[in-house]
Design an enzyme around this catalytic site. Structure first.
Site, PDB file in Angstrom:
ATOM      1  N   SER A 176      -9.922  -0.272   7.444  1.00 30.88           N
ATOM      2  CA  SER A 176      -9.426  -0.101   6.074  1.00 30.88           C
ATOM      3  C   SER A 176      -8.777  -1.329   5.467  1.00 30.88           C
ATOM      4  CB  SER A 176      -8.442   1.077   6.015  1.00 30.88           C
ATOM      5  OG  SER A 176      -9.134   2.286   6.154  1.00 30.88           O
ATOM      6  N   LYS A 200       0.829  -1.203   0.000  1.00 34.30           N
ATOM      7  CA  LYS A 200       0.000   0.000   0.000  1.00 34.30           C
ATOM      8  C   LYS A 200       0.864   1.253   0.000  1.00 34.30           C
ATOM      9  CE  LYS A 200      -3.802   2.167   2.600  1.00 34.30           C
ATOM     10  NZ  LYS A 200      -4.703   2.064   3.768  1.00 34.30           N
ATOM     11  N   SER A 235      -9.690   2.198   3.166  1.00 34.35           N
ATOM     12  CA  SER A 235      -8.834   2.933   2.266  1.00 34.35           C
ATOM     13  C   SER A 235      -7.877   2.056   1.452  1.00 34.35           C
ATOM     14  CB  SER A 235      -8.006   3.942   3.071  1.00 34.35           C
ATOM     15  OG  SER A 235      -7.156   3.265   3.997  1.00 34.35           O
TER      16      SER A 235
END
Length: 486
Positions: A178, A79, A154
């Site tokens: 998330s 990420k 997210s």
């Protein structure tokens, strides 16, 4: 080589050490998949040449009989909030556009030491703020099952990378769900460990007392294998726990029954989709038929946890993001002849997106004189009540079961104009972050609309071994009902 042969780390390693595949072949396979699915917008950058070089070096070591690490050749997506030395990291924000990390996060260092291959950086909501991956400066990520729907956020890019078969596993970050929420929307496994179980060193901060690196995978064993490598104390992070890391993989067992609780208030909340409620009720009955005890328990604070979470996290965000001022690094306004205050304002206004600005403003407000006690102090009190109540429940039961999210993945653009509705979608996931306990989402069923949804499992602090064991037990029960996503 068929995609199914890459479906787990153990099956890949079995083929690798039998000589029927190579690390290079696997990397090339994933690179081809990434190229074929560019429209999903999951990857921001692909380290093609570097990944192939690492794979070739590993192949040479294996041919020569040299020892390799426990994640040898395992391909991992990262990420865009987790630092990797010499690679761009930007938190999907214009304010960090073009920034190259000077060091690697502890989690990345440990993966590399275990001979894993980081194949690229993954799209996400800006500074990990969002539930749909529509808040990225690089555009939204698309759900691989239905491109008209969001993948969740997210960590949307991290979820889709596993969902679409673009890597073995991926790293995300979980501040209020998330990892678990996008795992649910994408029909895969997503785990958030106990706060402090994985070092936050090298993780770009959103809310420091909530943030935790999490793991996406297709099965529990893969998640356990990665957690085994990245967990543990870290001298670079004072909040990293000193607890001993157990052998998570050997803890997986299919021959035990459990004493489980579910929160009545969560299952009967008005926001929960009726079809999903019926599925959870039916599944709890299946668990009991299989010999487990499943008991309803009260939890009176459900309607307070989302407000408390957003007061606390925005307060921390307003402090953490004050460092991005355009002076030392990141976006700097091109406008000239500004005094220092206007320079800060202009740089930050140009660099931050709408949702980040909203949360900074909210956090600044709740910390301001006259409102601190009314909002921030009160939210901390709610957090304490939540910790105590969860501790009480988990002292009696092995785990808590609850929905991961109130609905299946919604359409792109459906909630962008209603931030409150977006925030309320976190009602089931923020609980684990407020209390700092480990939680995992595993796929459960398909909705009549064709989209998957999962069940969330929560255990007491630092009991990831039980969490993974119970999750594996659940997945063994439901495996016959699962449908391959892609």
């Amino acid at each position: 080589m068929a995609l199914s042969e890459y479906s787990s780390i153990s099956s890949f390693h079995e083929a690798l050490y039998a000589g029927s595949t190579t690390c290079s072949e696997v990397v090339r396979h994933f690179l081809e998949r990434i190229a074929q699915t560019k429209h999903l917008n999951a990857f921001l950058e692909v380290y093609e040449e570097e990944a192939l070089q690492q794979a070739q070096a590993l192949d040479a070591r294996i041919r020569n009989g040299e020892p390799v690490g426990p994640l040898a050749g395992v391909v991992i997506g990262n990420k865009d909030v987790i630092c990797y030395k010499g690679h761009k990291v930007g938190a999907a924000s214009r304010i960090l556009e073009g920034f190259t990390s000077l060091y690697s996060a502890t989690a990345i260092e440990r993966l590399l030491a275990a001979d894993a291959i980081i194949i690229g950086s993954l799209n996400c909501d800006e500074f990990a703020m969002g539930s749909t991956n529509e808040n990225s400066a690089h555009g939204p990520v698309l759900n691989a099952l239905d491109n008209s729907r969001v993948p969740g956020g997210s960590s949307g890019g991290s979820a889709v990378a596993v969902q679409a078969g673009l890597c073995h596993v991926s790293l995300g970050s979980d501040t209020g769900g998330s990892v678990r929420q996008p795992a649910d929307f994408c029909g895969i496994v997503g785990m958030k460990p106990t706060y402090g179980r994985i070092s936050r060193y090298g993780l770009i901060a959103y809310a420091s007392s909530f943030d935790q690196i999490g793991i996406f995978g297709r099965n529990i064993a893969d998640v356990a294998a990665v957690l085994q490598v990245v967990a543990g104390p870290d001298g670079y992070d004072s909040t990293a726990a000193l607890h001993e890391v157990p052998d998570y993989q050997s803890a997986l067992s299919h021959n035990k029954t459990f004493k489980l609780a579910y929160l009545k208030d969560a299952l009967h909340h008005e926001g929960l989709d009726a079809e999903m409620r019926a599925a959870y009720t039916g599944f709890f009955e299946e668990l009991e038929t299989a010999g487990n005890t499943v008991t309803a328990t009260d939890f009176a604070y459900l309607d307070y946890i989302v407000p408390a979470y957003y007061v606390l996290t925005t307060a921390e965000a307003s402090s953490n993001l004050s460092r991005f001022d355009g002076v030392k690094y990141g976006h700097r306004t091109a406008q000239k002849d500004l005094d220092l205050v206007d320079f800060y304002k202009k740089s930050r206004s140009e660099g931050f997106g709408k949702e980040v600005k909203r949360r900074i403003l909210l956090g600044t407000f709740v910390l301001s004189a006259g409102y601190y006690d009314a909002y921030y102090t009160k939210a901390q009190q709610v957090r304490r009540l939540v910790v105590d109540k969860l501790s009480e429940i988990l002292s009696t039961y092995d785990a808590i079961l609850m929905p991961t999210v109130p609905s299946t993945a919604f359409k792109i653009g459906e909630k962008t104009e209603d931030p409150i509705a977006m925030y309320l979608a976190d009602i089931y996931t923020v609980l684990a972050n407020l209390a700092g306990v480990p939680a995992i989402s595993v796929p459960l069923r398909r909705h009549s609309n064709g989209m998957p949804f999962g069940v969330q499992i929560i255990t007491k602090q630092f009991d990831e071994a039980s969490l993974l064991n119970i999750a594996d037990h659940v997945m063994q029960m439901i495996s016959v009902k699962q449908v391959t996503i892609v």
